[in-house]
Design a protein around this motif. Structure first.
Motif, PDB file in Angstrom:
ATOM      1  N   ASN A 268       0.867  -1.382  -0.082  1.00 42.88           N
ATOM      2  CA  ASN A 268       0.086   0.072   0.108  1.00 42.88           C
ATOM      3  C   ASN A 268       0.887   1.232  -0.003  1.00 42.88           C
ATOM      4  OD1 ASN A 268      -2.981  -0.780   0.401  1.00 42.88           O
ATOM      5  ND2 ASN A 268      -2.023  -1.999   1.943  1.00 42.88           N
ATOM      6  N   TYR A 270       0.606   5.703  -0.163  1.00 47.06           N
ATOM      7  CA  TYR A 270       0.244   6.953  -0.220  1.00 47.06           C
ATOM      8  C   TYR A 270       0.780   7.851  -1.190  1.00 47.06           C
ATOM      9  CZ  TYR A 270      -3.519   5.389   3.012  1.00 47.06           C
ATOM     10  OH  TYR A 270      -4.623   4.621   3.606  1.00 47.06           O
ATOM     11  N   ASP A 275      -3.187  13.110   0.683  1.00 45.66           N
ATOM     12  CA  ASP A 275      -3.902  11.852   1.792  1.00 45.66           C
ATOM     13  C   ASP A 275      -4.745  11.047   0.639  1.00 45.66           C
ATOM     14  OD1 ASP A 275      -3.756  10.460   3.909  1.00 45.66           O
ATOM     15  OD2 ASP A 275      -5.641  11.249   4.658  1.00 45.66           O
ATOM     16  N   ARG A 276      -4.023  10.393  -0.198  1.00 43.87           N
ATOM     17  CA  ARG A 276      -4.766   9.703  -1.096  1.00 43.87           C
ATOM     18  C   ARG A 276      -4.165   8.234  -1.416  1.00 43.87           C
ATOM     19  NH1 ARG A 276      -4.600   9.847  -6.941  1.00 43.87           N
ATOM     20  NH2 ARG A 276      -3.200  11.626  -7.034  1.00 43.87           N
ATOM     21  N   LYS A 277      -4.600   7.262  -1.531  1.00 50.80           N
ATOM     22  CA  LYS A 277      -3.729   5.844  -1.796  1.00 50.80           C
ATOM     23  C   LYS A 277      -3.556   5.936  -3.123  1.00 50.80           C
ATOM     24  CE  LYS A 277      -4.499   1.965   1.227  1.00 50.80           C
ATOM     25  NZ  LYS A 277      -5.481   0.892   1.600  1.00 50.80           N
ATOM     26  N   ASP A 280      -3.010   0.443  -4.001  1.00 54.82           N
ATOM     27  CA  ASP A 280      -4.196  -0.161  -3.064  1.00 54.82           C
ATOM     28  C   ASP A 280      -3.864  -1.753  -3.027  1.00 54.82           C
ATOM     29  OD1 ASP A 280      -6.201  -0.788  -1.502  1.00 54.82           O
ATOM     30  OD2 ASP A 280      -7.709   0.148  -2.553  1.00 54.82           O
TER      31      ASP A 280
END
Lengths: 515, 388
Positions: A268, A270, A275-277, A280
């Motif tokens: 994972n 970011y 603040d976004r993945k 994933d």
């Protein structure tokens, strides 16, 4: 007889070694939304650059008619004067200036070169109303989201009395609500009589909004679908995009695939600022002697995945495990990653791969100076010998090893970068767009090298935007979409249509039927 | 002739500077009726410019990494003040004071390197601050007054000459012997390099050109040392400078660290992705520059035989000018130690020559400014032309 606002006839544009556009025809009717689709590298952006004057008249063959008159644009300014405005994927806004200032940038409301602020803000406000943006025109652009920035770009286009609006991947960076808003706005503009050309990879959007769709492939016009006559489903579009046989552009090879060498689990990542993945929960593995491909559209997160694995050079809050030969390994810095036998050939060789102002041999040895030095003192004879060996092995065409990397062609530069990473004696080789921007002959040579490296037992990961390349090289393919690995295809399953489905997020529905 | 022209075109940077140096030296030789190149004045030239050359060596490394150091002039003064306080006010033995002073230089480098490399503040800002900070600390330490005189032993740093172990009369034999040995080493190095080049099929120059190049170089060195030998011999400062040239040329050309420095300046992103810890590289380059600035400060203080608050004012600009005249690039990645030394000598010969023919400080500044502008302008012009 339809009323065409734009006709591009027999456009041919050649770059050294590559024919980017080959007799392309594009006809756009007044007041329609016309989509332009095709794989990465099919020639969409090049065509739009020809249209907007980025490539001036004379640098291409063919003719452009706008509103019935033939045009010879020398630069963007001239095409904008006629009302052709292009909005690029990377927005061209100045972050510290206000919305209003951005709208009139280069086109200021002024008297005797003194800004008329009253007019600037009041006119900006009107334009913002037209695009449905409620923020104050005094807000700095950096304080609004990407979706709203996109609207500011459109307002800017409106301020120039746009007749033909070209949007290059406008929704690539937007979430669904913002995308829907944008598409709705395009519909409203259409009612006001503004014609739009939409370049997009999101086929569901293309299919739902377009009046007609032109499909490009390998620099050629394949067809134009009129959605009033024929319903353009996503399947229909995909068929047009990929309908091509794979020519023998890839060297033969007999893969001897061994055990799993490298494995990534629950990965994972970011985005470094937001603040976004970005990645994933990715899981994948590579076996020894195997070439694994990663396919995906721009923005799917392929490079981000590779770089986050390679010494965490991208992203933050990275979680997940890496395994090499079944053992968990740590690769938090580039030098640790290199020590673990991981090599990463960047997609952008000029920015991330080479020191252009240094010579070939020094570029080749830079990542593994230990191999040619003793007590930190470099053995130049050994360096020359090793560099010479790789230069011959990869057939780098240059009069001497002392040539500066910046003076070489793209193909030769790519070979240097590849040599540089072979020189680190890796077990896992990650190649990001290994043939971007290089000619066909050099491509073949690089494919041959990749095959040889795999035959030596390396685990190879190839990231490519060119579907045929992934299909032609890889033994197994992972497909990514929006940060997720959406599919894994092997053998007969790995054909263009399947991959395209997973790439565009249209998913495995069809695959389920097949199975 | 064809080879010569193409050789010149390809190396216009290096050869251009050397030709400029020769031209400027000849000009003053004519203007001063030969005084500028007599043995006494050559000795003075070295003594006057030694510390600038030391600063240029440190500065060129900083500039190759793509940074700049504006603080070295103030560091020169500050270290001189520390040495003065230690030796004059506290009677600390000279050698301990020297080591402590160099250590202070290293600490200054650590301080500035930390802000630049690890915090990411541009070096221009950090060292501009350093310029004020260390000038301020100098004034504080010296209470605005000069401290003098230093113990006699400290004079070794600037005024002393190499002792003549052969006891020559009227001529310094040991200096001549040293220059003879150096000539042999240069010949050996040139030919062993050539051997490698032949062995690995690299580009080589025609033999006659190498011989001609060596002949000119050896003549220049031996003539220069002969002039010094008819005076008092080789000054200690020159030995220090030559030592630094040898060490730093070796480091930059033959060691891993040197490669890292060029790679960091040439393309920082690519260097990072090649496993080079570029932050660490920049940090150590600043530490190194702190130590060399401290060394220059000691030489300067020793030469004045006092620690003064105004010491080293604007010296950073001389050092930076020397580096750029010597072919370094503002963008980083390009530059050589030898180039910086040649650039320093261009500045030094001009300073010295203009003083000899009594040009006022006003026109001296003006002319130096124009030379800097045109030297770098010439370079940029060439690069643009090559780019087309």
């Amino acid at each position: 007889m339809a009323d065409y606002i734009l006709e591009m006839r027999n456009i041919t544009k050649t770059f050294p070694g590559v024919k980017a556009l080959d007799n392309v025809n594009l006809k756009v009717e007044k007041g329609e939304i016309h989509s332009l689709v095709g794989e990465n590298g099919a020639g969409k952006s090049t065509l739009m650059k020809v249209l907007s004057g980025v490539y001036p008249h004379g640098s291409y063959d063919g003719a452009i008619y706008f509103d019935g008159n033939e045009c010879h644009f020398k630069d963007i300014k001239q095409s904008e004067e006629l009302g052709i405005v292009i909005i690029h994927q990377e927005l061209a806004l100045s972050p510290f200036l206000s919305i209003a200032e951005n709208i009139f940038l280069g086109n200021e409301r002024k008297k005797y070169n003194i800004m008329k602020w009253q007019d600037t803000f009041s006119e900006a406000k009107k334009l913002l109303e037209r695009v449905g943006l409620k923020d104050s025109p005094e807000t700095p652009v950096m304080n609004i989201g990407v979706g709203k920035q996109q609207l500011v770009e459109i307002a800017k286009a409106l301020s120039k009395n746009v007749k033909l609006l070209i949007l290059d991947e406008p929704t690539a960076a937007l979430n669904e609500t913002d995308s829907a808003n944008l598409l709705k706005l395009l519909g409203e503009l259409k009612n006001e009589g503004i014609t739009s050309i939409l370049i997009s990879h999101k086929l569901n959007e293309v299919s739902s909004i377009s009046d007609s769709i032109t499909i490009l492939r390998d620099g050629q016009t394949i067809e134009t679908i009129d959605t009033k006559e024929e319903k353009a489903s996503e399947d229909r579009i995909i068929k047009g995009m990929v309908g091509r046989e794979l020519k023998s552009r890839f060297p033969d090879r007999n893969a001897k695939i061994g055990d799993v060498v490298f494995e990534v689990k629950n990965w994972n990542v970011y985005h470094p600022q937001q603040d976004r993945k970005v990645i994933d929960n990715a899981n994948f593995n590579i076996k020894s002697g195997e070439i694994v491909g990663i396919a995906g559209l721009m923005g799917a997160g392929r490079t981000e995945l590779a770089m986050s694995i390679f010494g965490k050079t991208y992203g933050k809050k990275i979680t997940g495990e890496l395994y090499k030969n079944g053992k968990k390994i740590k690769a938090d810095t580039v030098s640790e990653a290199i020590k673990q036998g991981i090599a990463y050939v960047s997609e952008d060789r000029k920015t991330y791969g080479l020191n252009l102002i240094d010579d070939i041999k020094r570029n080749i040895t830079l990542s593994n100076l230990n191999r040619i030095s003793k007590n930190s003192i470099i053995d130049e004879r050994k360096e020359v010998k090793e560099a010479q060996f790789l230069r011959e092995k990869l057939n780098i065409k240059t009069p001497s090893l002392q040539q500066l990397a910046g003076n070489l062609s793209g193909g030769n530069q790519q070979k240097i970068v590849l040599s540089k990473w072979i020189f680190t004696e890796p077990d896992i080789l990650i190649l990001d767009e290994p043939t971007r921007g290089i000619d066909v002959g050099a491509k073949y040579e690089i494919y041959t090298q990749i095959n040889e490296l795999a035959a030596e037992g390396l685990a190879v990961l190839v990231i490519s935007s060119e579907l045929p390349e992934v299909l032609g090289l890889a033994d197994r393919i992972y497909v990514m979409n929006e940060g997720k690995i959406t599919g894994e295809l092997e053998g007969e399953d790995a054909d263009q249509e399947h991959v395209m489905r997973y790439m565009t997020g249209t998913g495995g529905a069809k695959r389920a039927n097949v199975n | 002739m064809q080879t010569l022209i193409s050789l010149f075109k390809n190396n216009i940077r290096e050869y251009g500077m050397i030709i400029a140096l020769v031209f400027i030296a000849s000009l003053f030789w004519v203007l001063t009726d030969g005084i500028s190149l007599n043995s006494l004045n050559l000795t003075n030239l070295i003594l006057q410019n030694g510390f600038i050359l030391v600063l240029a060596v440190g500065m060129v490394l900083v500039i190759i990494t793509g940074n700049i150091d504006l603080s070295v002039g103030s560091v020169v003064a500050f270290v001189g003040a520390i040495a003065g306080v230690l030796m004059i006010n506290n009677n600390v033995p000279v050698w301990i004071a020297v080591i402590l002073s160099l250590f202070v230089g290293a600490l200054i480098g650590v301080w500035q390197g930390f802000w630049i490399a690890y915090i990411g503040i541009p070096s221009f800002i950090v060292t501009l601050a350093g310029m004020l900070i260390f000038r301020g600390l100098t004034l504080y330490l010296l209470d605005g007054q000069s401290l003098a005189p230093f113990p006699d032993a400290f004079g070794t740093f600037s005024g002393a000459f190499l002792p003549d172990i052969f006891g020559g009369e009227g001529i310094h034999i040991f200096s001549l012997v040293l220059s003879g040995i150096m000539s042999l080493v240069l010949v050996y190095l040139e030919f062993s390099k050539r051997k490698t080049q032949v062995q690995y099929n690299l580009e080589i120059l025609p033999l006659w050109l190498i011989v001609a190049k060596l002949a000119i170089l050896l003549f220049a060195i031996n003539w220069f040392v002969y002039q010094l030998a008819t005076n008092k011999g080789i000054p200690m400062v020159l030995l220090i400078v030559i030592g630094l040239i040898i060490i730093y040329t070796f480091v930059m050309n033959n060691t891993v660290m040197g490669r890292y420095i060029y790679a960091t300046g040439g393309n920082k992103k690519a260097a990072d992705l090649s496993g080079i810890k570029t932050k660490r590289v920049v940090f150590w380059v600043f530490v190194n520059n702190g130590v060399l600035a401290a060394l220059a400060g000691l030489i300067f203080a020793s030469r004045l035989n006092s620690a003064t608050p105004a010491a080293g004012n604007m010296l950073e600009l001389d050092a930076i000018a020397a580096v750029f005249i010597g072919g370094a690039s503002m963008a980083g990645g390009v530059g050589t130690v030898i180039g910086a030394i040649v650039g320093g000598l261009v500045m030094g010969v001009m300073n010295n020559g203009m003083s000899l023919i009594s040009i006022g400080i006003d026109w001296q500044q003006f002319i130096k400014g124009m030379v800097l502008l045109f030297a770098v302008g010439f370079d940029v012009f060439n690069k643009n032309r090559a780019g087309k």
